[in-house]
Design an enzyme around this catalytic site. Structure first.
Site, PDB file in Angstrom:
ATOM      1  N   CYS A  11     -93.026 -33.230 -26.655  1.00 35.72           N
ATOM      2  CA  CYS A  11     -92.955 -34.246 -26.496  1.00 35.72           C
ATOM      3  C   CYS A  11     -94.011 -35.216 -27.889  1.00 35.72           C
ATOM      4  CB  CYS A  11     -94.279 -35.670 -25.684  1.00 35.72           C
ATOM      5  SG  CYS A  11     -95.911 -35.558 -26.039  1.00 35.72           S
TER       6      CYS A  11
ATOM      7  N   CYS B 294     -96.731 -34.602 -30.296  1.00 35.60           N
ATOM      8  CA  CYS B 294     -96.728 -33.523 -30.578  1.00 35.60           C
ATOM      9  C   CYS B 294     -96.815 -33.256 -31.850  1.00 35.60           C
ATOM     10  CB  CYS B 294     -95.941 -32.089 -29.729  1.00 35.60           C
ATOM     11  SG  CYS B 294     -96.649 -32.172 -27.785  1.00 35.60           S
TER      12      CYS B 294
ATOM     13  N   ASP C 133     -64.636 -45.245 -57.940  1.00 37.21           N
ATOM     14  CA  ASP C 133     -64.059 -44.615 -59.270  1.00 37.21           C
ATOM     15  C   ASP C 133     -62.555 -44.351 -58.855  1.00 37.21           C
ATOM     16  OD1 ASP C 133     -64.353 -43.167 -61.866  1.00 37.21           O
ATOM     17  OD2 ASP C 133     -63.563 -41.443 -60.234  1.00 37.21           O
TER      18      ASP C 133
END
Length: 741
Positions: A3, A6, A431
């Protein structure tokens, strides 16, 4: 890891090491670790820190080693297989228990003992992964989602054992009815169906979650599997070159390989002989094959569709475009959005809070006069309904799917930070050369200065010699034109470049400078003769770009090159406007060429004759005006502006410097795909925020219901499993993201 808490605990444990910062991803089960002083931290110390938190780990290099088979990462054992086996056995045993407990008519004499025999393997063996993880976490002074599940299942099973052996629930002829609410006066003393059903529901949720996470990472695995497995290498033989079939992983730089029609190109390289059409769709999303010939670059994993070509290998293993793309995707999937870090902080304290709320619910029911059964039911439901898993899955699953889908379309998203920046962008700075235009410039005219004493061909050869070391599109056009005319281009020495201004080199013992009129005047104090200046002005007014060449203190002449607008550029600009972005053209080219291109694609705001420094200044000025700027470019002279912009987008055909400075890379270089990249980024971010909203809302709404006794633990287990599956399934919708036709 089981989970989000953890992941959070491992992250904190690694972060306590000196000079170490880590980002742990629950969905990918990987930690991305940054070390300020690599010599001070042994990799074994990182593994030891993870093990000290109660988990296992192995160190993997940030990129696959050269020559390694890229599919190794895709050959891992299916993590869903053992879950599926445990789920099937537990479900077969649990279904009769639930039916016996919920349907009184099925309750034969001493049915409760048969239910115990069936439920015991489920509560002990079926829930063993939760019990084991809870025990490991408890030994390290921590609690996770497994703690809640384990305590809930054991409490229900333990209560049932007490009622059967020490209470009166084991008497012959005992009957019970299923209760939806803890407040129901008919609530039973047995909770065998809770222990069994909750275990099955959560195992089902974990299994579906594992399967969904596998589907989420399918795009990256497919990308890694694209590489060719073997190659035909030309080796010297007794009577001449001989083709030898070897594993592609054994290729080295400089090898010469033969690629026939229908074969995958084994590694990045340059075509030495032959011509063909190469299908790059799996890597860039381009639908039309690209024609290549001698001197053309080809990318490993792409498919040769036309004739036989001979390729000189220029990159192998981790240095190839395929490996770099895979690393970019994987790095993006490891990151965390800022909003996810809030969820991580919540999940870190979530489990202890839930345990406290369960105790509070138990005591509260007893204090207000509720039965012991009602108090126990409310407490167990509170433990089981809570789900920090959904919080932990909200960002990584959406990132897995979104970035994976992007890689299929030729869009490489740099991570969650890039996603968050797209939300606020309102200006897109483009550009010109290589971005709005094709970048494939051609020489339109060669203008020798009066009195220079040079013919046009001689002038072109001098310019080509000086420009031969440059990567700029103008330089490539000049060199290409000189070679196409068969001119003898002399060698050059001591090449240096002034980005955005020009180049200088020693040609035939003399210093030759090639660049803009401003640079020649400012850096070299050279004046362009009036007749030549008039010719240059006329060419630039028509959209051409002129570079002037000087030698021996005098201007020799100019070469005029012209670029062509990309066919999709005008449509791309319309899409930017539709997305709420204001287009701006920013180029180092002259005013005439800049305005001609801007008019062709529908851009009103133009900034011409921009150097790398002034490009950076323009981006910063727009930001000081309150605009959030996305910069799109492809050259070295765009790198500073890309890095300074709120969102940097590099065209994949550009230089490594531009790509490294960007947040998003469009591999195939099509300007319309930039709009798709913004759309995909925003869609992924919306999914992340939606996942987090529902994950938070679920807990905010469900925990009070459980504490109030309005949820049976069986329903709580089903709802908890559904919440994680919902978040992952919602993320999988991104797989259907389609580029605009």
């Amino acid at each position: 890891m089981t989970c989000a808490s953890c992941a959070n605990r491992i992250e904190r444990k690694l972060g306590k090491l000196p000079g170490v910062s880590a980002t742990v991803n629950y969905a990918t089960e990987q930690a991305q670790v940054s070390v300020t002083d690599p010599d001070a931290i042994d990799p074994a110390a990182l593994v030891a820190a993870v093990e000290a938190a109660g988990y296992g780990a192995t160190v993997r290099l940030p990129q696959p080693p050269a020559g390694a088979d890229a599919t190794d990462q895709a050959d891992a054992v299916d993590p869903a297989a053992p879950l599926r086996q445990r789920l099937v056995v537990s479900a077969v045993l649990a279904v009769p228990v639930v039916l016996l407990s919920m349907v009184p008519v099925l309750q034969f004499p001493n049915w409760q003992w048969a239910a115990l025999a069936l439920a015991a393997p489920v509560a002990v063996w079926g829930a063993l992964p939760f019990h084991r993880a809870a025990w490991v976490n408890a030994r390290h002074g921590a609690a996770t989602m497994d703690t809640l599940v384990s305590v809930g299942v054991l409490a229900a099973f333990g209560w049932s054992l007490y009622a059967l052996f020490l209470g009166d629930a084991g008497r012959p002829g005992m009957h019970m009815a299923f209760s939806w609410f803890a407040t129901d006066p008919e609530a039973s003393d047995l909770y065998l169906e809770v222990a069994a059903a909750v275990t099955v529901f959560i195992l089902a949720g974990r299994y579906m979650e594992a399967r969904a996470k596998q589907q989420s990472g399918a795009a990256l695995r497919a990308l890694l599997e694209l590489g060719a497995k073997d190659a035909s290498v030309l080796r010297d033989g007794p009577t001449g070159p001989v083709e030898t079939r070897v594993p592609a992983a054994s290729l080295v730089v400089g090898d010469v390989v033969v690629v026939r029609p229908g074969e995958r190109i084994p590694s990045d390289g340059v075509v030495r002989e032959g011509s063909s059409a190469v299908d790059r769709s799996m890597l860039t999303g381009e639908s039309v094959p690209v024609e290549v010939g001698p001197g053309g670059h080809v990318t490993g994993a792409t498919i040769n569709q036309g004739g036989r070509i001979v390729v000189v290998v220029t990159a192998v293993g981790a240095d190839t475009e395929l490996a770099r793309t895979a690393r970019l995707v994987e790095d993006a999937q490891t990151g965390k959005a800022a909003v996810q870090r809030l969820a991580d902080r919540v999940s870190a304290v979530f489990v202890p809070i839930v345990i406290g709320l369960a105790v509070l619910a138990f005591v509260g029911w007893l204090v207000v006069g509720g039965s012991l059964t009602a108090a126990f039911t409310a407490a167990v439901a509170t433990l089981i309904i809570a789900c920090p898993c959904a919080l932990g899955l909200a960002t990584p699953t959406a990132l897995l799917v979104g970035t994976g889908r992007g890689s299929q379309l030729g869009i490489l998203i740099g991570g969650p930070q890039a996603l968050e920046r797209t939300r606020g962008v309102d200006t897109v700075v483009l550009d010109k050369t290589g971005t709005v235009t094709t970048g494939e410039m051609r020489v339109d005219a060669v203008l020798a200065a009066p009195g220079a004493g040079l013919r046009d061909a001689e002038l072109l050869a001098v310019v080509a010699a000086a420009e031969d070391g440059s990567e700029h599109p103008v330089a490539r056009a000049v060199v290409r034109a000189a070679r196409a005319q068969g001119l003898a281009v002399p060698g050059a020495e001591q090449f240096t470049a002034a980005p955005g201004a020009g180049v200088q080199a020693v040609v035939d013992g003399e210093v030759v400078v090639v660049g803009t009129a401003r640079w020649l005047a400012e850096a070299w104090a050279l004046t362009v003769p009036e007749p030549l200046a008039a010719q240059v002005a006329t060419a630039e007014a028509g959209g051409g770009t002129a570079v002037l060449v000087a030698r021996g203190g005098g201007v020799l002449g100019a070469v005029v090159v012209a670029d062509t607008v990309k066919p999709e550029a005008a449509e791309a600009v319309r899409r930017f406007v539709a997305l709420g972005l204001r287009p701006v053209l920013l180029t180092g080219d002259n005013e005439g060429a800049a305005h001609a291109v801007a008019a062709a694609v529908g851009i009103d705001e133009v900034h011409a004759r921009a150097t790398p420094a002034s490009k950076l200044d323009t981006v910063r000025r727009l930001q000081t005006e309150g605009r959030s700027v996305a910069m799109v470019g492809d050259g070295v002279n765009d790198a500073a502006a890309l890095a300074a912009a709120d969102l940097g987008i590099a065209m994949g055909a550009g230089t490594d410097a531009a790509i490294a400075a960007s947040d998003i890379t469009v591999v195939n270089g099509r300007l319309t795909v930039v709009a798709d990249a913004v759309r995909l980024s925003r869609a992924t971010l919306r999914t992340i925020r939606g996942n987090l909203f529902w994950a938070f809302a679920y807990n905010v709404a469900s925990i009070p219901l459980a504490m109030a006794g309005l949820l049976n633990p069986v329903l709580a287990g089903a709802a908890m499993a559904f919440s994680s599956v919902f978040v992952v399934t919602n993320s999988l919708r991104l797989r259907r993201f389609a580029p605009t036709p």
